[in-house]
Every structure is written in structure tokens, then in C-alpha cells.
Enzyme design. Structure first.
Site, mmCIF file in Angstrom:
data_model
loop_
_atom_site.group_PDB
_atom_site.id
_atom_site.type_symbol
_atom_site.label_atom_id
_atom_site.label_comp_id
_atom_site.label_asym_id
_atom_site.label_seq_id
_atom_site.Cartn_x
_atom_site.Cartn_y
_atom_site.Cartn_z
ATOM 1 N N ASP A 24 0.709 -1.196 -0.199
ATOM 2 C CA ASP A 24 -0.122 -0.040 0.004
ATOM 3 C C ASP A 24 0.926 1.240 0.107
ATOM 4 O OD1 ASP A 24 -2.339 1.701 0.561
ATOM 5 O OD2 ASP A 24 -1.461 2.079 2.697
ATOM 6 N N ASP A 26 -0.178 5.216 0.911
ATOM 7 C CA ASP A 26 -0.420 6.226 1.970
ATOM 8 C C ASP A 26 -0.392 5.361 3.430
ATOM 9 O OD1 ASP A 26 -0.958 8.830 0.351
ATOM 10 O OD2 ASP A 26 -2.262 7.189 -0.604
ATOM 11 N N ASP A 183 -1.112 -0.188 6.101
ATOM 12 C CA ASP A 183 -1.365 0.359 7.410
ATOM 13 C C ASP A 183 -2.891 0.248 7.876
ATOM 14 O OD1 ASP A 183 -2.044 2.214 5.379
ATOM 15 O OD2 ASP A 183 -2.532 3.548 6.962
#
Lengths: 239, 239
Positions: A24, A26, A183
Site C-alpha cells: 500500500d 499512503d 497500514d
């Protein structure tokens, strides 16, 4: 069945020391989650939609369409397709205005360099549009040949598995031999749906317990912490 | 010992329907955590101290002194007392510049009004300095007589129990009959150390599991959600 007397004679097609890593963007490689949150807050306020900041934070990383639909449900306010489009544009503009505040997360660049140098295949899969991803990626050095899969290239963004499936395919690697590093719980749900192993990082602001509950095999602080424990994934780097 | 044949004859000093509520401020009554986070980020960057935003977020609500000490440990950078003071001033200035973006959390005003109208004693206990708390409190209507305990009035801020002990004392209520309402693990640790019952709210951005692990008896989304479930605390409001 023959007893396993010749352990070195395994199939030449299986390289279990080189699982693919699907990242991922961001909150995982870039310290950009809070800028996205504030940009959404600003966009929504300008449209007269008040929403607590923590509620926005918890939707970051999921598809913008799902985000706005959930928001409509929570605020009880109707949103036309045109209004939703306008909010997405406002968010993108607001994020771009804040890009000078965004930094790579500690260890992100070193981790990606090590993977490249060690021949470990890796890719990026983000729910962002092509345009927003481009703004973000300008902060990292992505070598030619590394696949970057954005929202524009698949039918559904996270928590659907499409982005990670496309990333593994672009690498020519089986998804089942891939790790998804993210995250947010959306990354980890998408990883489970794709049949990949999930690795959580705390750097997007989610708590360890949530990421574990969402299916993370391990949770690290940030890319630096993952880099220091890369052996725990069974990845042998030659450094 | 007499058998309890007359249950109505309990001690007249015990009013179990009126436990005191001791509220944290930022993230609990005000949607101000992210502005504090960004103000700290800015202050630290101006001093050449890079720190990931999520790490700052996880320290919000604890004493500024402890915050800066933890930070020194994590970044390995030494910080003189004068530098620490300067950072605190920069943070306060940065937060004050953002106060126009800060809103009361949904239900905060209605909850406080209901408590006042129902004769439930309540107070505010914040790790902020007097000056910063004043900036924040201008967004809420605090009736005269409601105690507001700030960092300046006690020796140690959270997660030490001092702020909540002082708040209960100011109300003239036993701390053991008080609920502490907070969004961070520091509030809940301070509640446990004080011997009060802890109530968590998600509105500061922490996850439910973390707040429960830190000792929250119940976790609500925000003040509105707490207001709608106030009976779960055994509080009988006459509304």
C-alpha cells in the site's frame, strides 16, 4: 511415496525465498495519511457536511466511492453522483496543496532499495487515483519496471482484492506467495480476500490490535521496523 | 450483622445515581486532536526534529514533559530544558493558529447540558496548560462552578492520576464514585491509578481494543454515543 532423502531436489519453479511484496502507499510508504484526512475534512466542510476527523481517518485507504457512501449513511445526507465527484476533486486539490508537508516514512526508501538489490519482486497497489498517486510517488524513487496499480486500473478499490491481484499479476507471481503490506484494515481485508498474507504497519495510525484482528500475520511500527525484521517473512536478502 | 431486610434504609451519604463525571478535553469533548498533532509536527520540524505523525498522535493527551522525553529517546536527540520550553511555546502557538478549525465533538454540548440540568456533578481535567485550555474551552459553554483542572494546577499531568484526583476533590466527590471519560490510553491509565472507573471514546482516534486494554469499562464512539447510552453508567437523568 519416497522418503525425503534428497531435500535439495525441490521443484525449480518454487522460490520460497523470494515472495513478492505488494505495498500500500499512503501510511505504509509515505507519512501522508493525516494530510489526506485534513484534505477530506476541508472538502466535506466546504460542502456543508460536518464529520468528526477520526471518522474520516478510519476510512482512509478504502475506495473513495465506498468512503462517500459510508459517509452518506453516517450523516444521513444524500449525495448526488455529481456532488461526490466534486468532493473527490476537492480532496485531490487539498491533498496536492499539502504535498510539501508529506515525507517518506522512516526506512521506506532503504527497504525498497534493499528489495530491488536482492531481487525480491515488489509492487505498489493504492486506492488513490492515478493523478493523486503520481503526486505521492514523486516523493519516492520507483525504479522502472516496478508495477504501480492505481484505482483507475481495476474495477473496485480496497477492501476489494482487485488492486493486489492486479499487482501480483503484473509481477507474474502467484498471489498466494505474496505478502501485502498495509497500514489500514482495508488493506488487510483485501489481502485476506485475495489469498495473500497480510503484514501491518502502525505508521498510518491504526492500533496493533485492530490490524491483527483484521488478519495481519505480523505488525511492525513502520518500514524501518519491517526492514530490521525482514527475516521474519522468510526473505533472505544478501546485504 | 443484620440481614438486609430494609433495602431502602441505605446511608444517606451515598448517592449512587449521581456519580461524578470527570472529562478529558481534547479528543473527548473537542475534535482537536489532529490540530494538536499537526501543531506538534510543525514545531518539531522547525527545530530539525523529524518524527512520524502517528508517533506524535499516540502521545497526545500525556504531559508535554513526558511527551518530549519519550521523543528524545525515540529520536536519539538530546533536548535542553530551554529547547523543550521553546517547542512547547511553538506547539501552543501552532494550535492557537488552528483553533478556527476546531469544533466541539457531536453531542458534547448536549451531554454537558443534560448533566448540569440533572444535577450530575462534572468537571474537566486536561494535560494542557492553562493558556491552551482557555483557547479550547472558548468553544464550549462551561457553566460557572464547573471545575476545570489544568496542567498548571497539579504537579504531574497524565498518565499520573493527579488531574483527576484534583477534579474529584474540587467537586467534593469521592474519586471511587467517579467516572473518567477520555479518548486516550493516558486518560484510562490515570483513571486506573486514581481508582476511578474509565470510559473510553473513539473520537480521539485510538482503537476500541486499545482503550479496553487500557481499562475502559465501556467504549463509545463520541459524546453523542455516550449521551445515548448514559443509563449504562447507572446515571438517571430526568429528561
Amino acid at each position: 511415496m519416497r522418503p525425503a532423502t534428497r531435500p535439495h531436489e525441490s521443484s525449480p519453479d518454487v522460490h520460497t525465498d523470494r515472495p513478492a511484496l505488494l505495498f500500500d502507499l499512503d501510511g505504509t510508504l509515505l507519512d501522508s495519511v493525516y494530510q489526506h484526512v485534513i484534505a477530506w475534512k476541508e472538502a466535506l466542510e466546504s460542502a456543508g457536511i460536518p464529520l468528526s476527523i477520526w471518522r474520516i481517518h478510519r476510512r482512509i485507504g478504502m475506495s473513495g466511492g465506498l468512503f462517500l457512501r459510508a459517509l452518506v449513511r453516517e450523516t444521513g445526507r444524500d449525495l448526488s453522483a455529481a456532488e461526490a465527484d466534486r468532493l473527490r476533486v476537492l480532496h485531490e486539490e487539498g491533498y496536492r496543496r499539502r504535498i510539501s508537508e508529506v515525507r517518506p516514512l522512516p526506512g521506506a526508501e532503504a527497504l525498497l532499495e534493499l528489495l530491488s538489490a536482492s531481487g525480491v519482486p515488489w509492487a505498489i497497489a493504492t486506492s488513490s487515483s492515478e493523478a493523486t498517486a503520481k503526486t505521492s510517488l514523486s516523493l519516492l524513487e520507483i525504479p522502472p519496471g516496478v508495477p504501480v496499480i492505481t484505482r483507475d486500473q481495476v474495477q473496485y478499490a480496497k477492501p476489494n482484492p482487485d488492486l493486489f491481484l492486479a499487482a501480483a499479476e503484473a509481477l507474474g507471481r502467484p498471489i498466494g506467495e505474496s505478502f501485502v503490506v498495509g497500514d489500514s484494515v482495508w488493506d488487510l481485508l483485501a489481502a485476506q480476500r485475495a489469498g495473500a498474507l497480510g503484514i501491518g504497519v502502525l505508521s498510518g495510525g491504526y492500533g496493533r490490535e485492530e490490524l491483527e484482528t483484521a488478519g495481519a500475520y505480523r505488525v511492525y511500527d513502520d518500514p524501518q521496523d519491517l526492514l530490521e525484521h525482514i527475516d521474519e517473512l522468510g526473505i533472505r536478502t544478501h546485504s
